[in-house]
Design a protein around this motif. Structure first.
Motif, PDB file in Angstrom:
ATOM      1  N   ARG A  90       0.819  -1.213   0.000  1.00 35.42           N
ATOM      2  CA  ARG A  90       0.000   0.000   0.000  1.00 35.42           C
ATOM      3  C   ARG A  90       0.851   1.260   0.000  1.00 35.42           C
ATOM      4  NH1 ARG A  90      -5.093  -1.587   3.978  1.00 35.42           N
ATOM      5  NH2 ARG A  90      -5.595  -3.550   2.922  1.00 35.42           N
TER       6      ARG A  90
ATOM      7  N   SER B  33       1.082   3.738  -3.317  1.00 37.10           N
ATOM      8  CA  SER B  33       0.784   5.160  -3.123  1.00 37.10           C
ATOM      9  C   SER B  33       1.891   6.026  -3.721  1.00 37.10           C
ATOM     10  CB  SER B  33       0.615   5.476  -1.634  1.00 37.10           C
ATOM     11  OG  SER B  33      -0.527   4.863  -1.099  1.00 37.10           O
TER      12      SER B  33
ATOM     13  N   GLN C 255       1.486   5.902  -7.516  1.00 31.66           N
ATOM     14  CA  GLN C 255       0.390   6.756  -7.980  1.00 31.66           C
ATOM     15  C   GLN C 255       0.801   8.222  -8.012  1.00 31.66           C
ATOM     16  OE1 GLN C 255      -2.568   4.891  -5.154  1.00 31.66           O
ATOM     17  NE2 GLN C 255      -3.939   5.210  -6.877  1.00 31.66           N
ATOM     18  N   ASP C 256       1.533   8.667  -7.002  1.00 32.32           N
ATOM     19  CA  ASP C 256       1.966  10.060  -6.982  1.00 32.32           C
ATOM     20  C   ASP C 256       2.920  10.338  -8.146  1.00 32.32           C
ATOM     21  OD1 ASP C 256       2.087  12.589  -4.931  1.00 32.32           O
ATOM     22  OD2 ASP C 256       3.991  12.325  -5.978  1.00 32.32           O
TER      23      ASP C 256
ATOM     24  N   THR D 149       1.097  10.553 -11.381  1.00 31.94           N
ATOM     25  CA  THR D 149       0.268  11.751 -11.473  1.00 31.94           C
ATOM     26  C   THR D 149       1.081  12.995 -11.810  1.00 31.94           C
ATOM     27  OG1 THR D 149      -1.320  10.859  -9.877  1.00 31.94           O
ATOM     28  CG2 THR D 149      -1.347  13.245 -10.208  1.00 31.94           C
TER      29      THR D 149
ATOM     30  N   GLU E 107      -4.908  -0.327  -9.014  1.00 32.33           N
ATOM     31  CA  GLU E 107      -5.057   1.121  -9.189  1.00 32.33           C
ATOM     32  C   GLU E 107      -4.014   1.732 -10.131  1.00 32.33           C
ATOM     33  OE1 GLU E 107      -2.934   0.400  -5.188  1.00 32.33           O
ATOM     34  OE2 GLU E 107      -4.564  -0.482  -6.380  1.00 32.33           O
TER      35      GLU E 107
ATOM     36  N   HIS F  41      -3.548  14.732   7.152  1.00 31.22           N
ATOM     37  CA  HIS F  41      -4.020  14.125   5.907  1.00 31.22           C
ATOM     38  C   HIS F  41      -4.927  12.949   6.266  1.00 31.22           C
ATOM     39  CE1 HIS F  41      -4.040  12.094   1.994  1.00 31.22           C
ATOM     40  NE2 HIS F  41      -3.636  13.242   1.478  1.00 31.22           N
TER      41      HIS F  41
ATOM     42  N   ASN G 103      -5.323  10.073   4.978  1.00 25.41           N
ATOM     43  CA  ASN G 103      -4.800   8.731   4.713  1.00 25.41           C
ATOM     44  C   ASN G 103      -3.284   8.755   4.843  1.00 25.41           C
ATOM     45  OD1 ASN G 103      -3.688   6.431   3.078  1.00 25.41           O
ATOM     46  ND2 ASN G 103      -5.868   5.971   2.854  1.00 25.41           N
TER      47      ASN G 103
ATOM     48  N   THR H 255      -1.323   7.451   1.761  1.00 24.83           N
ATOM     49  CA  THR H 255      -1.303   8.436   0.679  1.00 24.83           C
ATOM     50  C   THR H 255      -0.350   9.578   1.006  1.00 24.83           C
ATOM     51  OG1 THR H 255      -3.599   7.916   0.116  1.00 24.83           O
ATOM     52  CG2 THR H 255      -2.736  10.014  -0.677  1.00 24.83           C
TER      53      THR H 255
ATOM     54  N   GLY I  71       3.024   8.574   0.207  1.00 19.40           N
ATOM     55  CA  GLY I  71       3.219   8.672  -1.239  1.00 19.40           C
ATOM     56  C   GLY I  71       3.502  10.089  -1.678  1.00 19.40           C
ATOM     57  N   ILE I  72       2.851  11.063  -1.037  1.00 21.25           N
ATOM     58  CA  ILE I  72       3.091  12.473  -1.349  1.00 21.25           C
ATOM     59  C   ILE I  72       4.526  12.858  -1.010  1.00 21.25           C
ATOM     60  CG2 ILE I  72       2.554  14.822  -0.544  1.00 21.25           C
ATOM     61  CD1 ILE I  72      -0.387  13.956  -0.415  1.00 21.25           C
TER      62      ILE I  72
ATOM     63  N   ARG J 143       0.229  19.509  -4.305  1.00 19.60           N
ATOM     64  CA  ARG J 143      -0.490  18.305  -3.875  1.00 19.60           C
ATOM     65  C   ARG J 143      -1.566  18.606  -2.836  1.00 19.60           C
ATOM     66  NH1 ARG J 143       4.341  17.146  -5.848  1.00 19.60           N
ATOM     67  NH2 ARG J 143       4.804  15.075  -6.687  1.00 19.60           N
TER      68      ARG J 143
END
Length: 366
Positions: A13, A17, A20-21, A24, A44, A310, A312, A315, A318-319, A357
């Protein structure tokens, strides 16, 4: 050609994450690795820019090949208490930049020992880049820069339930209870027992007043190296508070031999993960970070406090790591050697990454 990013341990997870960042905010192509030869991409992640690679980190030849085919390696395969610096050393040998989500003091020391090797190879390696450590380090740097002289740093963290992460995070918590650790207090090193000295901290909503305890974090060794302060405190807590009391009980009363037994750690981790799967429904899976720096401003005592929250924690990790990866891929963060976040990332770049973000960080003078 697009940049190629290798995410070691990218199926978890936290790793997904981070992936995904990066997908993006960059045009990079992602390769995520896992130990399962029959594994696949997390659902995802888009298949047009991502692929799965089965990789055993013990297979040095396969690791070298995967690293050499990449522009950047992101190490997400925790718990880092169990990891050596093999992935980092492979990156240095291949001349490939590196970052990770490490959160272990012992791993941090092993990584920092590679600083000269990385510098001589022209490799930029940024470690401890998640939410805490990671974003927390940059919050401290920004607070320190507001004072003429910084003397005391107090970092506190709270996580709701599982934090949206997997069982690995539970392992990390219980592994952190195994041994006392050294901290800098009033200019002297002191040995502290984990999960002691409960303190109530006011966090942003939805957490409010929450209990936190001494916890062994890499910031406790990198921040004094970066800033000439007298004290660095790192404390951690969970929501709901029941988990704090249970963890305190384990740390205080369970024999050391139990806490250093891998089977016991696994038992505790899976039981805790099962419990949070229920309590997550009302506690949430978010995270809050509070940095408070005390010192002198214009000849007078002063304090600066920053907070971030935040919904999550996975996430948010991930940021933190994804933003570092983006800056490295864009050539905006180049500093050969091995560095913690606050040693490498300017406040200007940090603020820009967080704003893009929508991670809002409140800063106030007290």
């Amino acid at each position: 050609m697009a940049n190629r990013v290798l995410i070691v341990g990218g199926r978890g997870r936290i790793g997904s994450s981070v992936a995904q960042d990066i997908l993006t905010y960059t045009d990079a192509e992602i390769t995520v690795t896992g130990r399962d030869p029959n594994g696949s991409l997390p659902a995802e992640l888009p298949s047009d820019r991502s692929r799965y690679l089965a990789l055993d980190l013990a297979d040095s030849a396969a690791l070298r090949q995967a690293v050499s085919s990449s522009n950047l390696v992101v190490h997400c395969a925790g718990p880092f208490h169990y990891r050596d610096a093999g992935v980092l050393k492979t990156c240095i040998e291949a001349g490939v930049n590196y970052t990770d989500v490490s959160d272990s003091r012992s791993f941090t020391r092993r990584a920092l020992d590679c600083r000269e090797l990385a510098k001589n190879a022209g490799v930029t390696a940024i470690i401890n880049t998640g939410i805490f450590p990671g974003v927390s380090n940059s919050m401290v740097r920004r607070d320190v820069e507001q004072l003429d002289t910084a003397e005391h740093i107090h970092l506190s963290y709270v996580v709701g339930g599982s934090g949206g992460a997997g069982v690995t995070v539970m392992r990390t918590t219980f592994l952190g209870l195994q041994t006392p650790f050294d901290v800098l207090v009033d200019g002297k090193l002191q040995q502290i027992k984990p999960y002691t000295d409960r303190e109530t901290i006011e966090f942003p909503a939805p957490y409010g007043k929450t209990g936190v305890y001494w916890f062994d974090m890499p910031e406790a060794i990198t921040l004094p190296e970066t800033f000439p302060v007298k004290t660095v405190i790192t404390k951690f807590g969970t929501s709901p508070d029941l988990y704090n009391h249970l963890t305190w009980f384990v740390a205080k009363y369970w024999p050391d031999s139990w806490l250093k037994n891998n089977s016991v750690i696994e038992f505790l981790s899976y039981v805790s993960y099962g419990m949070t799967s229920v309590t997550n429904n009302f506690s949430g899976v978010g995270v809050a970070v509070r940095s408070q720096v005390s010192g002198i401003k214009n000849g007078q005592p002063a304090k600066v406090r920053s907070t971030a929250v935040h919904p999550n924690a996975a996430t948010a990790t991930g940021i933190g790591t994804g933003s570092i990866a983006q800056l490295m891929l864009e050539g905006k963060l180049t500093k050969p050697g091995v560095w913690s976040v606050e040693q490498a990332l300017s406040t200007e770049l940090f603020e820009g990454a967080m704003q893009s973000r929508n991670l809002n960080i409140e800063q106030v003078f007290l």
